[in-house]
Design an enzyme around this catalytic site. Structure first.
Site, PDB file in Angstrom:
ATOM      1  N   ASP A   1     -25.110  37.934 -51.322  1.00  0.00           N
ATOM      2  CA  ASP A   1     -25.004  37.890 -52.780  1.00  0.00           C
ATOM      3  C   ASP A   1     -25.844  39.003 -53.396  1.00  0.00           C
ATOM      4  O   ASP A   1     -26.371  38.865 -54.500  1.00  0.00           O
ATOM      5  CB  ASP A   1     -25.444  36.520 -53.314  1.00  0.00           C
ATOM      6  N   GLU A   2     -25.932  40.100 -52.691  1.00  0.00           N
ATOM      7  CA  GLU A   2     -26.724  41.242 -53.150  1.00  0.00           C
ATOM      8  C   GLU A   2     -25.800  42.407 -53.486  1.00  0.00           C
ATOM      9  O   GLU A   2     -24.919  42.766 -52.702  1.00  0.00           O
ATOM     10  CB  GLU A   2     -27.723  41.675 -52.070  1.00  0.00           C
TER      11      GLU A   2
END
Length: 342
Positions: free
Chosen positions: A253-254
């Site tokens: 989720d980066e």
């Protein structure tokens, strides 16, 4: 005794051929009398001039001397002379041959299409039957067409291979879930911007985004919901950045953004606020609402005397975790050398 026999040996008579037989041997012959009147011609040449109606007419009625722009005003059919003729009805097709005197009457020209063979075959719809059986013209034409076909296939194959190579390169640089650039593509773009900056190019900003509360979505609604959320996040980031910018997914989720020619701190904060506001809007998925947010850290290339990728990434990462420590859902700008962020 041998000399005497040779002196008295009869001289062989020249063979006599009908016009039809001559046409089989030389389908492109042209027979003229001394005044240039057409006495006969081969069947293939008749196709060029429009049929047997040319017989009995002057050669100048059907042909011009010369070729292209080098046509001559006078018509010279002197024996043993190489000659170029252009059919009046087909000025784009030139014929060439040699003038040979014949015993019976006048001169004979055996003509060929030369470099205009392909054009003549199309124009006059010629087939193998229009050439002498001993003429290699059609074989050479077939070889040329085969070569052209092979070269065409090779070009098409090269184009397909090039498309496949580009497709493979794009796939190697693309995140399959979101369609954004991946880490490898981002590193290449970042290094290119750094190199451009060393040569006086435009400054840029490096922004790292980490989703808040994303783990809860995966834990409660499953990975399918998480994948859906990531696709929505990618769409938001595309819409909030410009085509010249590079947006990449570099982890679960980066996300990281290379914002070219974006170095105004206030505008960067406003962009970060817009992205966070949109991320906090409920994301529907199969009757449920997924709720996330985001924390952002930004580093700007103009804040460094000689920016390098590792240092900028580390400073943007530090600013990101400052955003998280201060309550998340905020955008923090790095201040290199000050030991803090703003």
């Amino acid at each position: 005794m041998l000399i005497s026999q040779m002196e008295t040996a009869p001289v062989p008579r020249a063979p006599t051929l009908s016009v039809e037989a001559l046409g089989q041997l030389m389908p492109m012959f042209l027979w003229l009398d001394g005044d240039g009147t057409i006495l006969g011609m081969g069947p293939t040449l008749m196709k060029v001039v429009g049929g047997a109606s040319a017989l009995g007419h002057s050669v100048t009625d059907c042909f011009q001397m010369g070729r292209g722009r080098t046509r001559q005003a006078t018509f010279d059919i002197s024996p043993s002379r190489r000659i170029h003729l252009t059919p009046r009805s087909w000025p784009d097709v030139s014929l060439r041959g040699v003038v040979v005197p014949i015993v019976q009457r006048g001169v004979m020209l055996n003509l060929t299409f030369g470099v205009h063979l392909n054009k003549a075959i199309r124009a006059f719809r010629l087939t193998e039957a229009d050439f002498s059986t001993s003429d290699l013209t059609m074989e050479l034409l077939y070889l040329q067409e085969a070569k052209t076909a092979v070269l065409g296939e090779l070009r098409a194959l090269n184009h397909r291979l090039e498309r496949a190579r580009r497709s493979a390169e794009d796939a190697a640089r693309t995140d399959p879930l979101t369609g954004l650039s991946n880490r490898r593509a981002f590193d290449i773009a970042l290094e290119a911007s750094l190199e451009a900056g060393r040569r006086g190019g435009a400054p840029f900003a490096l922004a790292q985004l980490d989703l808040d509360h994303f783990k809860a979505v995966n834990d409660t609604l499953g990975h399918a919901a998480g994948d859906h959320v990531l696709a929505v996040v990618a769409k938001i980031l595309r819409e909030e950045t410009r085509e010249m910018d590079v947006v990449s997914r570099v982890g679960g989720d980066e996300f990281v953004m290379l914002l070219r020619d974006s170095v105004d701190p206030e505008r960067l904060r406003m962009m970060g606020a817009r992205i966070i506001a949109r991320l906090e809007e409920p994301i529907p998925f199969e009757g449920h609402e997924c709720r996330i947010s985001g924390s952002i850290g930004v580093a700007m290339s103009q804040d460094y005397d000689d920016p390098v990728a590792e240092e900028m990434m580390a400073d943007a990462d530090a600013a990101l975790y400052t955003s998280k420590r201060e309550g998340r859902a905020r955008c923090t700008l790095s201040v290199p050398g000050s030991g803090g962020a703003s």
